[in-house]
Design a protein around this motif. Structure first.
Motif, PDB file in Angstrom:
ATOM      1  N   GLY A   1       2.730   1.564  -3.371  1.00 25.32           N
ATOM      2  CA  GLY A   1       1.890   2.113  -4.435  1.00 25.32           C
ATOM      3  C   GLY A   1       1.698   3.601  -4.289  1.00 25.32           C
ATOM      4  O   GLY A   1       1.748   4.357  -5.283  1.00 25.32           O
TER       5      GLY A   1
ATOM      6  N   LEU B   1      -0.859  -2.569  -6.853  1.00 26.56           N
ATOM      7  CA  LEU B   1      -2.040  -2.424  -5.998  1.00 26.56           C
ATOM      8  C   LEU B   1      -3.218  -3.266  -6.460  1.00 26.56           C
ATOM      9  O   LEU B   1      -4.101  -3.586  -5.666  1.00 26.56           O
TER      10      LEU B   1
ATOM     11  N   LEU C   1       0.829  -1.204   0.000  1.00 20.98           N
ATOM     12  CA  LEU C   1       0.000   0.000   0.000  1.00 20.98           C
ATOM     13  C   LEU C   1       0.864   1.256   0.000  1.00 20.98           C
ATOM     14  O   LEU C   1       0.631   2.183  -0.801  1.00 20.98           O
TER      15      LEU C   1
END
Length: 816
Positions: free
Chosen positions: A581, A611, A578
């Motif tokens: 990205g 992602l 996360l």
């Protein structure tokens, strides 16, 4: 054609009266099934078809529609016979059974005689074959060359018919203001709207009700019978009331909890379910373990996982499995392959109470204990899911959060209602991890009041945590002055003592970014370092990206890119997809500022590729985290960027085949708060702009325009704020103040106690007088006029209770 219904066969039991259901005139969403069934019935080698499915799946109605299509295409005759509700087991009934068989054979012989010479087989419809002694009827049909179309909840043994499962209708995965037509074409939504319009012909799908309608269809699992029953509540009251009733387990036909367990009548026949249950309803279980499970199901909001039910009822694994099997076999609970959260991950198995199933409330003391057990289980689940996100097992953590949003909200409300302030804030701390990575535009402090934690012995730390939540809400709402007032109540020593100095430093940085970007960036660097020192490397990465964006806005692109590259390397090493990205999207912004279009596209592609495996919420979260970052000090700029990101994401929504059929409402969750802030017109325009742009173009839009050398303007005269500014009336001035403060039309109307339409008129007249074309230009005009936003207490703080006032509700997790 109309299907003739013969006189009831002897030994058949009349149906119990059903409550009125608003079925639409036409069959909805079953065209494929009707075509497939008609083809099966026309096949001479098929003796018949048995439709199986849960109660409310629409088996009987589908059978009638298929029979009509079969007769229309073949010219055959069709009749309906209802099978015996109970098989004959007494020897004294042998004569009746013989007479019944003779009557059925005579009827079938008549059907065969009426059949045409072309070899078309007559059709016999039989309901509830699993609740009758069906063998004699099927043998008679085989002898008479009559094709059978039967219905059953479960296929009986040795029926000899072709099984045909009747599944629920497809449900929406998400919804967006960009395309209401797409939502209206989903079969479950089609049926729900058709049922609504049978009672309220004027009802229509609108922006304000689209999400609650879509979530209702998901909540009942696309079950046609449940949709029609829920539509009656929605039509007579509102879709919001119907949605809330599902969460509160207020079923359309509740069973009074004072009624005892179903017991046999004096003649030995089963009694009707309490409260007049519809035909085919199963009675309340008589065994202790299934009864305990079923009564505790009332505390859940929406569906739930088996692990949650087992923990709340404190049932052993073996006993739980046996009791759960009893409930599923009796259709007192339904199961689906939708995901549910677990303490150690997720499961593709979700339970739910049928909306028309039996309901019984626990005694008050047991109900309180069950609800607190529910709240504490989901607090543990939130903490475990947050730990998985931080430690790199991110997909399961995200799924656990979005699949259990309603139960998490209910848990939070329960803890606040019973004065468990510290536990409630612990739950919020877990949820904040999810909110952070998915780009949430509101904190859990918005929407409903938080209690003052001074009643708790640990009130000092809880007071600080509450102030931090409210300050964060103020920053997101574009009210840094109010957030600063809250942060000034927290001393450095107090923050250090409770381990919250990193959060305090970050929020102070976001408050000063607009006025002093350099100091704000330095404070963000310091906050990131403190998070790393505290061991919270995941949060440190996101704060570092905010610092990089702040330095980029100052014009130091090289330093910003270097920070983003450091975050990317650390995130990849820590399996933090996360954050990786988000770092790649920030690098795309910085590359766009330098005019490197190929590098911008490369970074975007890398980010989306990484992602995509985490699902739609992760992709949209990274986009919203970048375009709507609080490091961008202008709240309108952030909101418009987020709306454009939503529009762009809408065009990619179908690019997640691994999540096909799983509703996550990734877009709907973000759309509502952004639309509230911008207003309908600006929000719709930004959505459309985003849908026509590529992601690199959207990221390039946050590149600051180069400053133009201009002569220093003459000192403007001090504006007269007592009556009006320039050509504006006092009321227009007041409305413009609030527009500049970032409030939506609805919030302004609430603040000034006027209608929303009056606010729209004031803004329109203001635009004409000032020559402005948007709210942003009004805000700019107010700023250049030297008028600060209204010093009145911000709306999000006005919901806070005075220190001595308890509350009975807590923050919401999703729009209600």
């Amino acid at each position: 054609m109309t299907i003739p219904v013969p006189s009831p066969v002897k030994n058949s039991r009349p149906s119990a009266p059903r409550p009125p259901i608003a079925f639409p005139a036409d069959m909805v969403g079953r065209d494929y099934e009707v075509t497939a069934l008609s083809a099966l019935l026309a096949d001479p080698s098929v003796p018949g078809v048995l439709l199986t499915g849960v109660p409310g799946a629409g088996k009987t109605r589908l059978a009638a529609e298929t029979a009509a299509a079969y007769c229309a295409s073949t010219g055959a005759t069709a009749v309906r016979v209802e099978a015996s509700a109970e098989p004959s087991t007494n020897s004294t009934d042998s004569t009746d059974s013989s007479n019944t068989t003779d009557s059925a054979l005579a009827l079938l012989a008549t059907l065969t005689a009426d059949g045409n010479a072309g070899g078309v087989r007559p059709l016999l419809l039989v309901d509830d074959l699993d609740r009758s002694d069906h063998h004699w009827l099927l043998r008679a049909c085989a002898v008479a060359s009559v094709v059978v179309l039967g219905t059953a909840r479960q296929a009986p043994a040795a029926h000899g018919l072709v099984p045909f499962p009747v599944d629920p209708l497809p449900v929406p995965l998400d919804c967006s203001a960009l395309d209401l037509g797409a939502l209206a074409r989903v079969p479950s939504v089609q049926l729900y709207l058709a049922c609504l319009r049978t009672i309220n012909p004027a009802f229509s799908l609108q922006l304000h009700n689209q999400q609650v309608i879509a979530r209702t269809c998901v909540e009942v699992g696309g079950n046609p019978g449940a949709l029609c029953r829920t539509a009656r509540v929605a039509a007579l009251e509102s879709p919001e009331v119907a949605w809330a009733s599902l969460g509160d387990r207020t079923v359309p036909h509740p069973v009074p909890h004072a009624v005892p367990h179903s017991a046999p009548a004096e003649d030995g026949t089963p009694s009707a379910a309490p409260g007049g249950a519809p035909r085919g309803a199963h009675p309340w279980p008589t065994d202790e373990a299934p009864t305990r499970l079923l009564t505790h199901c009332q505390v859940f909001s929406g569906g739930f996982g088996p692990e949650a039910l087992r923990h709340i009822t404190a049932t052993g694994p073996e006993e739980f499995s046996s009791a759960l099997e009893t409930l599923l076999r009796g259709h007192l609970l339904t199961a689906s392959t939708l995901p549910s959260g677990r303490l150690d991950g997720t499961a593709r198995f979700r339970l739910r109470l049928p909306p028309d199933g039996p309901a019984r409330r626990l005694p008050p003391a047991e109900d309180t204990a069950a609800r607190l057990a529910h709240a504490r289980y989901y607090a543990d689940l939130a903490r475990a899911a947050a730990d998985r996100i931080v430690s790199g097992h991110q997909r399961s953590g995200l799924i656990a959060f979005w699949s259990e949003e309603r139960n998490l909200r209910t848990a939070l409300e329960t803890l606040l209602r019973h004065g468990r302030t510290g536990e409630a804030l612990d739950l919020v701390d877990g949820i904040r991890v999810y909110w952070r990575v998915t780009g949430g535009w509101t904190t859990w402090a918005e929407g409903r009041p938080l209690p003052d934690p001074s009643w708790n012995p640990a009130g000092h730390r809880d007071r600080i945590r509450t102030d931090l939540l409210l300050a964060e809400a103020g920053i997101l709402a574009g009210q840094p002055e109010a957030a600063t007032d809250l942060l000034d109540r927290i001393t450095a020593d107090a923050a250090q003592a409770v381990g919250l100095s990193a959060r305090v430093t970050r929020l102070r940085a976001l408050c000063v970014l607009a006025a002093d970007p350099g100091r704000g960036a330095a404070l963000l660097d310091g906050a990131a370092g403190r998070h790393r020192s505290d061991g919270d490397r995941h949060e440190a990465r996101y704060v570092s990206l905010e610092a990089a964006l702040a330095r980029f806005r100052l014009g130091d692109t090289v330093a910003a890119a270097a920070t983003a590259l450091e975050v990317l390397a650390a995130a990849q090493q820590g399996r933090d997809t996360l954050a990786a990205g988000a770092a790649l999207l920030h690098l795309a912004v910085f590359a766009a500022a330098e005019g490197r279009a190929q590098a911008t596209a490369h970074y975007c592609e890398r980010a989306l590729s990484a992602l995509r495996a985490l699902g739609p919420t992760a992709v949209l979260g990274a986009i919203a985290t970048t375009l709507g970052s609080p490091a961008l000090p202008d709240v309108v700029e952030r909101a418009i960027g987020t709306a454009r990101g939503l529009g762009a994401f809408h065009t990619w929504r179908g690019a997640f085949p691994e999540d096909a059929g799983t509703p996550d409402f990734a877009m709907a969750r973000l759309e509502e708060p952004v639309r509230e802030l911008l207003g309908e017109a600006v929000f719709a325009r930004a959505l459309v702009e985003g849908s026509r742009a590529s992601l690199p173009d959207l990221l390039a839009s946050i590149v600051p325009a180069p400053a133009l050398p201009v002569a220093a303007p003459a000192e403007p005269p001090a504006p007269d704020t007592r009556t009006r500014i320039g050509p504006l009336t006092p009321r227009q001035t007041e409305v413009s103040r609030l527009v500049a403060a970032g409030l939506s039309n609805r919030q302004i109307a609430h603040r000034l106690a006027i209608s929303e339409w009056t606010v729209v008129n004031h803004i329109r007249d203001t635009m004409k007088k000032l020559g402005c074309s948007s709210r942003v230009e009004i805000a700019g005009w107010m700023h250049h006029s030297g008028l600060r936003p209204s010093p009145e207490q911000p709306l999000f703080l006005r919901t806070a209770l005075p220190p001595s006032t308890p509350t009975l509700s807590g923050p919401t997790l999703i729009p209600s």
